[in-house]
Scaffold this motif. Structure first.
Motif, PDB file in Angstrom:
ATOM      1  N   LYS A 208      51.113 -33.040  39.130  1.00  0.00           N
ATOM      2  CA  LYS A 208      52.337 -33.437  39.823  1.00  0.00           C
ATOM      3  C   LYS A 208      52.485 -32.700  41.154  1.00  0.00           C
ATOM      4  N   LYS A 212      52.716 -34.260  45.027  1.00  0.00           N
ATOM      5  CA  LYS A 212      53.782 -33.947  45.989  1.00  0.00           C
ATOM      6  C   LYS A 212      53.210 -33.357  47.275  1.00  0.00           C
ATOM      7  N   ILE A 215      52.203 -36.207  49.451  1.00  0.00           N
ATOM      8  CA  ILE A 215      53.360 -36.856  50.086  1.00  0.00           C
ATOM      9  C   ILE A 215      53.850 -36.034  51.272  1.00  0.00           C
ATOM     10  N   LEU A 216      53.939 -34.720  51.083  1.00  0.00           N
ATOM     11  CA  LEU A 216      54.406 -33.862  52.171  1.00  0.00           C
ATOM     12  C   LEU A 216      53.423 -33.869  53.339  1.00  0.00           C
ATOM     13  N   LYS A 269      52.833 -25.983  48.902  1.00  0.00           N
ATOM     14  CA  LYS A 269      54.050 -26.794  48.965  1.00  0.00           C
ATOM     15  C   LYS A 269      55.146 -26.102  49.773  1.00  0.00           C
ATOM     16  N   ASN A 279      63.726 -32.342  54.226  1.00  0.00           N
ATOM     17  CA  ASN A 279      62.931 -32.578  53.023  1.00  0.00           C
ATOM     18  C   ASN A 279      62.717 -34.079  52.832  1.00  0.00           C
ATOM     19  N   LEU A 281      61.276 -35.575  50.374  1.00  0.00           N
ATOM     20  CA  LEU A 281      61.231 -35.960  48.970  1.00  0.00           C
ATOM     21  C   LEU A 281      62.598 -36.444  48.512  1.00  0.00           C
ATOM     22  N   ASP A 282      62.598 -37.457  47.652  1.00  0.00           N
ATOM     23  CA  ASP A 282      63.862 -37.935  47.106  1.00  0.00           C
ATOM     24  C   ASP A 282      64.335 -36.998  45.993  1.00  0.00           C
ATOM     25  N   MET A 285      61.809 -36.564  42.987  1.00  0.00           N
ATOM     26  CA  MET A 285      60.628 -35.771  43.313  1.00  0.00           C
ATOM     27  C   MET A 285      60.979 -34.297  43.504  1.00  0.00           C
ATOM     28  N   TYR A 286      62.115 -34.051  44.135  1.00  0.00           N
ATOM     29  CA  TYR A 286      62.518 -32.660  44.354  1.00  0.00           C
ATOM     30  C   TYR A 286      62.842 -31.975  43.027  1.00  0.00           C
ATOM     31  N   TYR A 288      61.317 -32.608  40.240  1.00  0.00           N
ATOM     32  CA  TYR A 288      60.015 -32.277  39.672  1.00  0.00           C
ATOM     33  C   TYR A 288      59.513 -30.931  40.219  1.00  0.00           C
ATOM     34  N   LEU A 289      59.690 -30.708  41.515  1.00  0.00           N
ATOM     35  CA  LEU A 289      59.231 -29.445  42.099  1.00  0.00           C
ATOM     36  C   LEU A 289      59.966 -28.258  41.514  1.00  0.00           C
TER      37      LEU A 289
END
Length: 415
Positions: A208, A212, A215-216, A269, A279, A281-282, A285-286, A288-289
């Motif tokens: 995961k 991410k 995506i970043l 990350k 940021n 990420l939605d 997703m955030y 999840y981090l």
């Protein structure tokens, strides 16, 4: 008493496949539905208007976007799924193929189309939370009370009036203060997650985190992509997990390597987020981090201290609210899901307390008795519970209320 006849074999004669045609297959759609069918009977006993009103109040904040699914379809589909013990996909297929089920969920005619995509069951279950289901159960109980206490409308009005006039006036009966038996116990509602092992959790978290990072990176104006060594990490994970028998030393070594890979990914990350002004990420997703970061901290602490337990331990990165519930059963010493305190009142089952964390069920006996009185208007005459409920404080309180407490030995034997 006559013995019921049992049909053990089909009475249909064999017909060759060459003689069977799809167009010639007869269907029952020219006939009316059977009024004694279980889904027809159940559909007429459920107060759909009241349930739909409660469901819509829960969704008042959903005003934008696509239109919501029909509330009766959503509630009815969940009832069908639970009564028949079906999976999400199988429940949708059964509704699509069964005209009685379609009548139950409010269809005016048969449809060959699926009511909704099976993935929507996740959102429907999320909306049908514990509080909403509790209100629906209380509403169903109130409706049953009104049905049992209502006079028979088929009685002739003149006859009823004559009987009332001929009957001598008597004083109103005093409502009972104690009546019925309450049985209470606690159990765990297992969640559908894979059995959590430290190595598998770290591998899922690493994958995961790598997703991410990709995506970043797409939002950063940089040509060189950060090195994550994901292929090496995957090979090392499979090298250990695919072994038929693994020693503790091998497992610990594999956990250490996955911890190092995950730590590197988390550092990358954080560096990427520092380079961005906002940021990208939605919310999902955030989250999840944050869960991955907490999981790493927990696994690192357990690795350093050589332990396998920690407070608020995460056992699934996809369902981070799930906690391990130690039950001490022979077949399942630990279960993963919500712990519930259930009471059986006069044939009705209610969930008096639900928590995703383990709790001492002996502390919820008095609250269950109070909920019993709120539902029925009187206290139970006796309470059957496990030994853990029969503590000094509970005994004293029940004695003050005039309730007899009995130990349920059969439940203790199941423990």
């Amino acid at each position: 008493m006559a013995r019921a006849s049992i049909t053990r074999a089909s009475k249909q004669e064999y017909i060759s496949t060459s003689q069977l045609t799809f167009e010639g297959f007869e269907t029952p759609f020219a006939k009316k539905l059977d009024p004694n069918n279980r889904w027809v009977v159940l559909a007429h006993r459920i107060p759909w208007d009241r349930l739909v009103t409660l469901y819509q109040k829960q969704l008042n904040h959903h005003t934008n976007g696509a239109s919501l699914i029909n509330p009766r379809v959503a509630i009815g589909a969940v009832i069908i799924k639970q009564l028949c013990e079906l999976t999400d996909r199988e429940a949708v297929l059964q509704i699509q193929e069964n005209m009685y089920m379609q009548y139950f969920i409010g269809y005016s005619s048969f449809s060959n189309e699926a009511p909704f995509d099976a993935s929507l069951f996740v959102s429907i279950r999320f909306r049908l939370n514990f509080d909403l289901v509790g209100k629906m159960n209380e509403m169903m109980l109130d409706l049953e009370h009104s049905r049992t206490q209502a006079p028979d409308s088929s009685i002739n009005a003149d006859v009823t009036q004559t009987n009332i006039e001929d009957t001598p006036t008597v004083a109103n009966e005093v409502a009972p203060t104690h009546n019925g038996t309450m049985i209470t116990d606690a159990t765990a509602a297992p969640q559908d997650i894979s059995y959590p092992t430290d190595l598998n959790l770290l591998n899922d978290a690493r994958e995961k985190a790598e997703a991410k990072i990709d995506i970043l990176h797409s939002h950063i104006m940089a040509e060189e992509k950060p090195r994550t060594y994901r292929e090496s990490a995957r090979k090392l994970y499979l090298k250990t997990v695919q072994k038929k028998s693994k020693t503790k030393r091998e497992i610990r070594k594999a956990i250490r390597k996955q911890l190092n890979f995950l730590h590197r990914d988390l550092q990358i990350k954080h560096m990427q987020l520092d380079q961005l002004t906002c940021n990208p990420l939605d919310k999902k997703m955030y989250k999840y981090l944050l869960v991955i970061q907490t999981l790493y901290d927990q696994q690192k602490q357990m690795y350093d201290t050589h332990t396998h337990s920690i407070e608020h331990r995460i056992v699934s990165i996809h369902q981070s609210h799930v906690r391990p519930i130690v039950r001490g059963k022979a077949n399942a010493k630990v279960e993963f899901g919500a712990k519930i305190n259930v009471s059986l009142n006069n044939g009705y089952t209610f969930i008096d307390h639900l928590s995703w964390k383990a709790f001492n069920k002996g502390t919820h006996l008095i609250s269950s008795v109070e909920q019993y009185k709120a539902r029925w208007g009187y206290n139970p005459k006796e309470v059957l519970a496990d030994k853990i409920y029969c503590n000094r404080e509970s005994r004293a309180k029940l004695k003050e209320l005039g309730i007899q407490l009995k130990q349920n030995h059969s439940a203790d034997q199941r423990q």
